[in-house]
Design a protein around this motif. Structure first.
Motif, mmCIF file in Angstrom:
data_model
loop_
_atom_site.group_PDB
_atom_site.id
_atom_site.type_symbol
_atom_site.label_atom_id
_atom_site.label_comp_id
_atom_site.label_asym_id
_atom_site.label_seq_id
_atom_site.Cartn_x
_atom_site.Cartn_y
_atom_site.Cartn_z
ATOM 1 N N MET A 153 0.834 -1.207 0.000
ATOM 2 C CA MET A 153 0.000 0.000 0.000
ATOM 3 C C MET A 153 0.862 1.248 0.000
ATOM 4 S SD MET A 153 -3.196 0.971 2.476
ATOM 5 C CE MET A 153 -4.229 -0.283 1.705
ATOM 6 N N HIS A 154 0.490 2.188 -0.876
ATOM 7 C CA HIS A 154 1.266 3.411 -1.029
ATOM 8 C C HIS A 154 0.599 4.533 -0.248
ATOM 9 C CE1 HIS A 154 -1.818 3.192 -4.095
ATOM 10 N NE2 HIS A 154 -1.666 4.476 -4.403
ATOM 11 N N ALA A 155 1.076 5.765 -0.475
ATOM 12 C CA ALA A 155 0.652 6.891 0.344
ATOM 13 C C ALA A 155 -0.828 7.219 0.182
ATOM 14 C CB ALA A 155 1.509 8.118 0.016
ATOM 15 N N ALA A 156 -1.362 7.108 -1.044
ATOM 16 C CA ALA A 156 -2.703 7.614 -1.319
ATOM 17 C C ALA A 156 -3.793 7.007 -0.434
ATOM 18 C CB ALA A 156 -3.037 7.425 -2.792
ATOM 19 N N PRO A 157 -3.858 5.686 -0.243
ATOM 20 C CA PRO A 157 -4.932 5.145 0.594
ATOM 21 C C PRO A 157 -4.852 5.577 2.060
ATOM 22 C CG PRO A 157 -4.050 3.442 -0.844
ATOM 23 C CD PRO A 157 -3.102 4.602 -0.911
ATOM 24 N N PHE A 158 -3.686 6.041 2.503
ATOM 25 C CA PHE A 158 -3.543 6.530 3.872
ATOM 26 C C PHE A 158 -4.014 7.973 4.027
ATOM 27 C CE2 PHE A 158 -0.316 3.099 4.224
ATOM 28 C CZ PHE A 158 -0.731 2.510 5.412
ATOM 29 N N ALA A 159 -4.325 8.658 2.919
ATOM 30 C CA ALA A 159 -4.624 10.091 2.977
ATOM 31 C C ALA A 159 -5.743 10.432 3.959
ATOM 32 C CB ALA A 159 -4.935 10.626 1.583
ATOM 33 N N PRO A 160 -6.890 9.713 3.964
ATOM 34 C CA PRO A 160 -7.952 10.101 4.901
ATOM 35 C C PRO A 160 -7.534 10.024 6.367
ATOM 36 C CG PRO A 160 -8.839 8.727 3.157
ATOM 37 C CD PRO A 160 -7.354 8.665 3.027
ATOM 38 N N VAL A 161 -6.856 8.956 6.772
ATOM 39 C CA VAL A 161 -6.437 8.863 8.175
ATOM 40 C C VAL A 161 -5.294 9.831 8.451
ATOM 41 C CG1 VAL A 161 -4.779 6.949 7.930
ATOM 42 C CG2 VAL A 161 -6.020 7.261 10.079
ATOM 43 N N ALA A 162 -4.443 10.094 7.454
ATOM 44 C CA ALA A 162 -3.381 11.090 7.629
ATOM 45 C C ALA A 162 -3.985 12.464 7.865
ATOM 46 C CB ALA A 162 -2.466 11.103 6.406
ATOM 47 N N GLU A 163 -5.023 12.803 7.125
ATOM 48 C CA GLU A 163 -5.680 14.092 7.319
ATOM 49 C C GLU A 163 -6.313 14.180 8.704
ATOM 50 O OE1 GLU A 163 -8.231 15.602 4.375
ATOM 51 O OE2 GLU A 163 -6.763 15.453 2.757
ATOM 52 N N ALA A 164 -6.907 13.084 9.155
ATOM 53 C CA ALA A 164 -7.519 13.085 10.485
ATOM 54 C C ALA A 164 -6.472 13.272 11.582
ATOM 55 C CB ALA A 164 -8.292 11.785 10.701
ATOM 56 N N LEU A 165 -5.309 12.672 11.408
ATOM 57 C CA LEU A 165 -4.251 12.779 12.413
ATOM 58 C C LEU A 165 -3.504 14.106 12.342
ATOM 59 C CD1 LEU A 165 -2.794 9.178 12.071
ATOM 60 C CD2 LEU A 165 -3.876 10.108 14.131
ATOM 61 N N ALA A 166 -3.525 14.751 11.171
ATOM 62 C CA ALA A 166 -2.741 15.972 10.961
ATOM 63 C C ALA A 166 -3.255 17.151 11.778
ATOM 64 C CB ALA A 166 -2.724 16.337 9.478
ATOM 65 N N ALA A 167 -4.434 17.020 12.377
ATOM 66 C CA ALA A 167 -4.942 18.087 13.236
ATOM 67 C C ALA A 167 -4.020 18.342 14.420
ATOM 68 C CB ALA A 167 -6.343 17.742 13.730
ATOM 69 N N ASP A 168 -3.296 17.312 14.880
ATOM 70 C CA ASP A 168 -2.414 17.485 16.029
ATOM 71 C C ASP A 168 -1.095 16.725 15.896
ATOM 72 O OD1 ASP A 168 -3.663 15.028 16.186
ATOM 73 O OD2 ASP A 168 -4.550 15.348 18.161
ATOM 74 N N HIS A 169 -0.766 16.280 14.686
ATOM 75 C CA HIS A 169 0.495 15.575 14.455
ATOM 76 C C HIS A 169 1.090 15.973 13.105
ATOM 77 C CE1 HIS A 169 -1.355 12.899 17.464
ATOM 78 N NE2 HIS A 169 -0.133 12.536 17.768
ATOM 79 N N THR A 170 2.392 15.852 13.011
ATOM 80 C CA THR A 170 3.041 15.819 11.708
ATOM 81 C C THR A 170 2.939 14.386 11.199
ATOM 82 O OG1 THR A 170 4.607 17.557 12.295
ATOM 83 C CG2 THR A 170 5.197 16.143 10.437
ATOM 84 N N VAL A 171 2.373 14.211 10.017
ATOM 85 C CA VAL A 171 2.115 12.861 9.503
ATOM 86 C C VAL A 171 2.937 12.626 8.236
ATOM 87 C CG1 VAL A 171 0.356 11.201 8.799
ATOM 88 C CG2 VAL A 171 -0.225 13.007 10.429
ATOM 89 N N LEU A 172 3.728 11.560 8.274
ATOM 90 C CA LEU A 172 4.550 11.136 7.147
ATOM 91 C C LEU A 172 3.906 9.933 6.484
ATOM 92 C CD1 LEU A 172 7.290 10.938 5.495
ATOM 93 C CD2 LEU A 172 8.100 9.475 7.373
ATOM 94 N N THR A 173 3.673 10.022 5.191
ATOM 95 C CA THR A 173 3.260 8.859 4.404
ATOM 96 C C THR A 173 4.236 8.710 3.245
ATOM 97 O OG1 THR A 173 1.721 10.196 3.099
ATOM 98 C CG2 THR A 173 0.819 9.035 5.008
ATOM 99 N N THR A 174 4.309 7.504 2.699
ATOM 100 C CA THR A 174 5.315 7.255 1.658
ATOM 101 C C THR A 174 4.868 6.120 0.747
ATOM 102 O OG1 THR A 174 7.654 6.676 1.303
ATOM 103 C CG2 THR A 174 6.571 5.687 3.202
ATOM 104 N N ASP A 175 5.360 6.118 -0.471
ATOM 105 C CA ASP A 175 5.223 4.962 -1.355
ATOM 106 C C ASP A 175 6.384 4.024 -1.063
ATOM 107 O OD1 ASP A 175 3.133 6.352 -2.464
ATOM 108 O OD2 ASP A 175 4.135 6.775 -4.372
ATOM 109 N N PRO A 176 6.131 2.734 -0.797
ATOM 110 C CA PRO A 176 7.245 1.823 -0.565
ATOM 111 C C PRO A 176 8.064 1.615 -1.846
ATOM 112 C CG PRO A 176 5.192 0.604 -0.677
ATOM 113 C CD PRO A 176 4.834 2.054 -0.723
ATOM 114 N N ARG A 177 9.293 1.246 -1.677
ATOM 115 C CA ARG A 177 10.208 1.069 -2.802
ATOM 116 C C ARG A 177 9.603 0.178 -3.886
ATOM 117 N NH1 ARG A 177 15.399 -1.070 -2.511
ATOM 118 N NH2 ARG A 177 15.840 0.666 -1.109
ATOM 119 N N GLY A 178 9.769 0.620 -5.131
ATOM 120 C CA GLY A 178 9.281 -0.148 -6.261
ATOM 121 C C GLY A 178 7.846 0.117 -6.622
#
Length: 271
Positions: free
Chosen positions: A35-60
């Motif tokens: 799983m790459h960064a895009a499917p994590f976007a909704p939960v990343a946005e929810a957490l970004a209210a009080d955190h710095t959130v890092l998402t990434t595409d795994p190698r390859g």
């Protein structure tokens, strides 16, 4: 509310890694495989209210391009990638939520670089080698690879879901996989089935190393995953380490089912 996203790439010795940053506050990294960064976007946005959130595409996969596209992906290589990203972002130590194969990446990171993390939440790691039926699991993985190599992409995907004990209703399966894949999606599938699946599900953790840092580890399981492959594997790991699994909303992909609820549960676990 939509959160602004800063996207960039980081050069590594054998390629480059795509990553995204959102929000401000303590660092949380959300890690998948494949799983790459895009499917994590909704939960990343929810957490970004009080955190710095890092998402990434795994190698390859997608934006994380390798110099040698035929190079296998291993948990150790992905953990080294994640370590480089965490040092580059320089906002840690981080809470790392790893999902599925990303949970295995997070375990490999904790073994190798425990100083980089405050807490690892390994959500449903598919550790087949910890199960009593590991020999059968190896055989199924070999069948999946053979199907894909023979050109039967749909057959390989069906067999993979069977391997993972995930029953997808046929209309949903057709909606997800029945159409013509884009070249990018096909490349993503090819890399996973030929270069990543075996090294991930066939990985054996260093249990002694993890026991030594078990105070930094939470084993997460979806509430609706009871009895399924990743539930069994997660509980086997927890038993080996003397930990009590922690339940999260939804199933294997609970963070995609109800992102705000999943984010709230993660906040509770982080403390």
């Amino acid at each position: 509310m939509t959160v602004s996203v800063a996207a960039a790439t980081l050069a590594v010795p054998d390629g480059r890694l795509y990553y995204e940053l959102r929000g401000s506050g303590p660092l949380v990294a959300l890690v998948g495989s494949p799983m790459h960064a895009a499917p994590f976007a909704p939960v990343a946005e929810a957490l970004a209210a009080d955190h710095t959130v890092l998402t990434t595409d795994p190698r390859g996969h997608f934006g994380s391009v390798l110099d040698d596209p035929e190079q296998d992906s291993t948990p150790e290589l992905r953990a080294a990638d994640l370590a480089r990203l965490l040092r580059h972002v320089d906002a840690g130590p981080a809470v790392v939520l790893g999902s599925s194969g990303g949970a295995i990446t997070s375990l490999a990171l904790l073994q190798a670089n425990p100083e980089l993390v405050r807490l690892v939440v390994a959500h449903e790691p598919p550790l087949a080698e910890l199960l009593d039926d590991r020999a059968r699991q190896r055989g199924v993985r070999a069948q999946i690879r053979a199907l894909f190599e023979a050109g039967d992409r749909i057959g390989a995907i069906r067999k993979f879901f069977d391997f993972a004990d995930m029953r997808i209703p046929e209309p949903v399966f057709q909606e997800w996989f029945g159409g013509e894949p884009t070249p990018e999606e096909l490349a993503n599938d090819r890399y996973f089935y030929l270069h990543e699946l075996e090294g991930t599900a066939g990985w054996t953790p260093d249990l002694a190393a993890l026991r030594a840092v078990s105070d930094k580890l939470v084993i997460g399981i979806g509430e609706t995953s009871a009895g399924l492959f990743c539930d069994r594997a997660s509980r086997a790991l927890a038993a080996e380490l003397g930990l009590e699994p922690v339940l999260f909303p939804g199933g294997h992909g609970g963070f995609t089912e109800d992102a705000p609820k999943f984010a709230d549960r993660l906040r509770e676990v982080i403390g």
